[in-house]
Write a protein that holds these residues in place. Structure first.
Motif, mmCIF file in Angstrom:
data_model
loop_
_atom_site.group_PDB
_atom_site.id
_atom_site.type_symbol
_atom_site.label_atom_id
_atom_site.label_comp_id
_atom_site.label_asym_id
_atom_site.label_seq_id
_atom_site.Cartn_x
_atom_site.Cartn_y
_atom_site.Cartn_z
ATOM 1 N N MET A 142 2.513 1.621 -3.553
ATOM 2 C CA MET A 142 1.607 2.178 -4.533
ATOM 3 C C MET A 142 1.113 3.599 -4.425
ATOM 4 O O MET A 142 0.959 4.192 -5.315
ATOM 5 C CB MET A 142 0.424 1.060 -4.509
ATOM 6 N N MET A 143 1.100 4.120 -2.936
ATOM 7 C CA MET A 143 0.680 5.470 -3.037
ATOM 8 C C MET A 143 1.735 6.369 -3.123
ATOM 9 O O MET A 143 1.616 7.277 -3.697
ATOM 10 C CB MET A 143 0.358 5.528 -1.231
ATOM 11 N N ALA A 144 3.213 5.877 -3.057
ATOM 12 C CA ALA A 144 4.189 6.580 -3.161
ATOM 13 C C ALA A 144 4.221 6.771 -4.784
ATOM 14 O O ALA A 144 4.744 7.909 -5.393
ATOM 15 C CB ALA A 144 5.377 6.101 -2.647
ATOM 16 N N GLY A 145 4.207 5.646 -5.621
ATOM 17 C CA GLY A 145 4.104 5.578 -6.819
ATOM 18 C C GLY A 145 3.300 6.595 -7.615
ATOM 19 O O GLY A 145 3.523 7.297 -8.528
ATOM 20 N N LEU A 146 1.961 6.702 -7.048
ATOM 21 C CA LEU A 146 1.109 7.460 -7.502
ATOM 22 C C LEU A 146 1.249 8.925 -7.172
ATOM 23 O O LEU A 146 1.048 9.736 -7.878
ATOM 24 C CB LEU A 146 -0.392 7.105 -6.926
ATOM 25 N N GLY B 246 7.311 7.614 1.448
ATOM 26 C CA GLY B 246 7.415 6.405 2.042
ATOM 27 C C GLY B 246 8.191 5.199 0.845
ATOM 28 O O GLY B 246 8.380 4.244 1.309
ATOM 29 N N GLY B 247 7.949 5.682 -0.205
ATOM 30 C CA GLY B 247 8.699 4.713 -1.428
ATOM 31 C C GLY B 247 10.016 4.320 -1.099
ATOM 32 O O GLY B 247 10.860 5.174 -0.874
ATOM 33 N N ARG B 248 10.180 2.865 -1.069
ATOM 34 C CA ARG B 248 11.569 2.355 -0.825
ATOM 35 C C ARG B 248 11.990 1.490 -1.699
ATOM 36 O O ARG B 248 13.118 1.143 -1.783
ATOM 37 C CB ARG B 248 11.923 2.046 0.538
ATOM 38 N N THR B 249 11.339 1.121 -2.680
ATOM 39 C CA THR B 249 11.577 -0.072 -3.583
ATOM 40 C C THR B 249 11.073 0.229 -4.890
ATOM 41 O O THR B 249 10.488 1.126 -5.448
ATOM 42 C CB THR B 249 10.806 -1.186 -3.080
ATOM 43 N N GLY B 250 11.265 -0.857 -5.769
ATOM 44 C CA GLY B 250 10.909 -0.823 -7.229
ATOM 45 C C GLY B 250 9.442 -0.656 -7.585
ATOM 46 O O GLY B 250 9.072 -0.375 -8.501
ATOM 47 N N LEU B 251 8.821 -1.132 -6.474
ATOM 48 C CA LEU B 251 7.466 -1.255 -6.694
ATOM 49 C C LEU B 251 6.619 0.370 -6.804
ATOM 50 O O LEU B 251 5.644 0.360 -7.529
ATOM 51 C CB LEU B 251 6.734 -1.907 -5.393
ATOM 52 N N THR B 252 7.344 1.135 -6.291
ATOM 53 C CA THR B 252 7.107 2.566 -6.352
ATOM 54 C C THR B 252 7.286 2.934 -7.770
ATOM 55 O O THR B 252 6.070 3.468 -8.490
ATOM 56 C CB THR B 252 7.776 3.623 -5.536
ATOM 57 N N SER B 253 8.173 2.567 -8.387
ATOM 58 C CA SER B 253 8.621 2.859 -9.694
ATOM 59 C C SER B 253 7.452 2.180 -10.934
ATOM 60 O O SER B 253 7.154 2.726 -11.793
ATOM 61 C CB SER B 253 10.174 2.424 -10.269
ATOM 62 N N VAL B 254 7.256 0.963 -10.531
ATOM 63 C CA VAL B 254 6.395 0.039 -11.454
ATOM 64 C C VAL B 254 5.167 0.697 -11.278
ATOM 65 O O VAL B 254 4.444 0.819 -12.282
ATOM 66 C CB VAL B 254 6.278 -1.128 -11.004
ATOM 67 N N THR B 255 4.722 1.276 -10.129
ATOM 68 C CA THR B 255 3.316 1.924 -10.181
ATOM 69 C C THR B 255 3.299 3.201 -10.810
ATOM 70 O O THR B 255 2.549 3.607 -11.760
ATOM 71 C CB THR B 255 2.719 2.312 -8.358
ATOM 72 N N THR B 256 4.381 3.852 -10.764
ATOM 73 C CA THR B 256 4.366 5.262 -11.749
ATOM 74 C C THR B 256 4.281 4.876 -13.060
ATOM 75 O O THR B 256 3.645 5.717 -13.824
ATOM 76 C CB THR B 256 5.865 5.938 -11.149
ATOM 77 N N ARG C 257 0.846 -1.178 -0.038
ATOM 78 C CA ARG C 257 0.180 -0.137 -0.032
ATOM 79 C C ARG C 257 0.948 1.084 0.055
ATOM 80 O O ARG C 257 0.524 2.373 -0.858
ATOM 81 C CB ARG C 257 -0.830 -0.080 1.160
ATOM 82 N N VAL C 258 1.876 1.275 0.804
ATOM 83 C CA VAL C 258 2.845 2.449 1.208
ATOM 84 C C VAL C 258 3.404 2.667 -0.479
ATOM 85 O O VAL C 258 3.626 3.820 -0.979
ATOM 86 C CB VAL C 258 3.902 2.226 2.063
#
Length: 454
Positions: A18-22, A334-344, A15-16
């Protein structure tokens, strides 16, 4: 997903992330509206640029997340897109947008080679921090001038020479005014001022996605001023038309005939420092550099993805793709991993279906965003010690030559020349000029004295 992105290890959650990626997407989505308007001045098709921008940003940002596990997003960079358009427009037809895309593609290949051979890291050590900060400030002023011109807030009194060779125009006399204020009776100028103030208010209030919301708000105001035609939405096709994509539109023969080696070098040089600052800054903010060895390894991998992105972006038809400093907004969330980038990246790919809305945005709204981004880039000036003239003079020349000569390369060149001479003559033991700076010094002098300052 937890195992792949190491979520628990980095103290985060789906959740953190994906919200960071958005959040990152919201802060940089303005590039979808601004980039087509800037590159459109070079004669490129609006829809092809929009598609290229969304595809390049989406694919390369997802790649950053999957292959590096790094919370950084990529997209066509501000400043270099303006330089791209300026090169084509100011050449009076000698340089086509296909040649400019070729120059970007070649700079990407050079970038990959520099990264693989570790020369890139050596350049980062050789060039002093004062010039790196000055380059950022100078580009900020450069894109501000672009925004002022495109909005009509700044107009030219003396019409540019059209049939006179470069560098042979008559010098301006002391009593002449070359640039002046635009007319406040022009609705486009009025809308640009409204846009600057609206984006400024949202930034001051610390609204996430302030630039994007400011552009959208300015567009709505533009509708009531009669500058936006909503009727076009009824006739719009919402499915992306990939047939309009300018794929691999290169002109290698034209590049070598015209001789724009300095332009290729400028794309490479500016991207070099722009990316370094963004990646290292983001890594520091995310806490990756606490373990310096692991942090440097991750940044090195990110540099490779970024380098590939430059050529990949040119392949689909857009200017230099680079790491965006707005990625720090996602890290702050709170984005710390590549999941943030994938979401963006996924958000950018979904944006392919929103082209009709982006097409409504008037040039004045995008110009307002350019001017405000210039303000944000100007903040790096505080890192320059102007009291120390060995640093201050080269930095000043770097900054002023970019907007006043309308050429990023001129600013970088003057800064290199001034720094090498001043640091050698008056730097004493405090300043050691790296041997690579001497090579750049010779290359810059050769460019102006023998090749020409194009």
């Amino acid at each position: 997903m937890d195992r792949f992105f190491k979520l628990k290890e980095n103290g985060t959650s789906v959740r953190v992330e994906m919200m960071a990626g958005l959040t990152t997407f919201m802060t940089m989505a303005y590039i979808l509206a601004v980039n087509p308007l800037i590159l459109g001045a070079a004669g490129m098709d609006w829809m092809s640029i929009f598609l290229a921008t969304a595809i390049a940003a989406g694919v390369m940002t997802v790649a950053m997340g999957l292959f590096v596990n790094f919370p950084v997003a990529l997209a066509p960079g501000m400043g270099l897109n303006a330089y791209f358009a300026a090169v084509v427009v100011s050449s009076n037809g000698a340089i086509s947008w296909q040649m400019a895309l070729t120059a970007v593609f070649m700079s990407g290949i050079i970038f990959i080679i520099l990264t693989v051979t570790k020369v890139r890291q050596l350049l980062l050590v050789a060039v002093p921090d004062t010039l790196k900060h000055a380059i950022t400030v100078g580009i900020g002023l450069f894109i501000t001038v672009v925004g002022l011109k495109n909005s009509g807030l700044m107009t030219i009194v003396l019409e540019p020479f059209t049939d006179v060779p470069a560098h042979s125009g008559r010098p301006a006399l002391g009593a002449e005014t070359v640039l002046t204020m635009g007319s406040f009776h022009d609705p486009n100028v009025q809308l640009a001022i409204i846009g600057i103030l609206l984006i400024g208010i949202l930034l001051v209030l610390r609204i996430k996605g302030a630039i994007l919301f400011g552009i959208l708000g300015t567009t709505i105001i533009g509708y009531f001023m009669g500058l936006v035609d909503l009727a076009s939405l009824g006739k719009a096709t919402w499915l992306p038309d990939f047939s309009k994509l300018e794929f691999a539109q290169f002109d290698f023969a034209g590049v070598f005939n015209v001789g724009i080696i300095s332009i290729i070098a400028t794309f490479t040089f500016v991207e070099l420092f722009d990316t370094f600052g963004t990646l290292v800054g983001t890594a520091n903010r995310a806490g990756f550099m606490k373990n310096r060895q692991e942090g440097n390894k991750r940044v090195g991998k990110a540099m490779m993805v970024d380098a590939v992105g430059v050529s990949a972006g040119a392949l689909v038809g857009t200017s230099t793709v680079t790491a965006f400093v707005e990625s720090s907004a996602g890290v702050a969330e709170g984005g710390r991993t590549g999941l943030t980038s994938v979401t963006t990246g996924a958000c950018f790919l979904l944006a392919l279906f929103l082209a009709p809305i982006a097409a409504l945005i008037p040039g004045s709204a995008a110009s307002a965003a350019l001017i405000v981004v210039g303000v944000l880039m100007m903040q790096s000036v505080k890192e320059i010690e102007f009291q120390d003239l060995v640093q201050g003079i080269p930095a000043f020349l770097t900054i002023v030559f970019m907007p006043f000569t309308y050429n990023i390369a001129n600013g970088i060149s003057m800064g290199i020349i001034a720094y090498v001479i001043l640091a050698t003559v008056g730097g004493g033991n405090k300043y050691k000029v790296h041997w690579l700076m001497w090579i750049l010094f010779v290359l810059v002098l050769a460019r102006y004295l023998f090749i020409g300052g194009e």
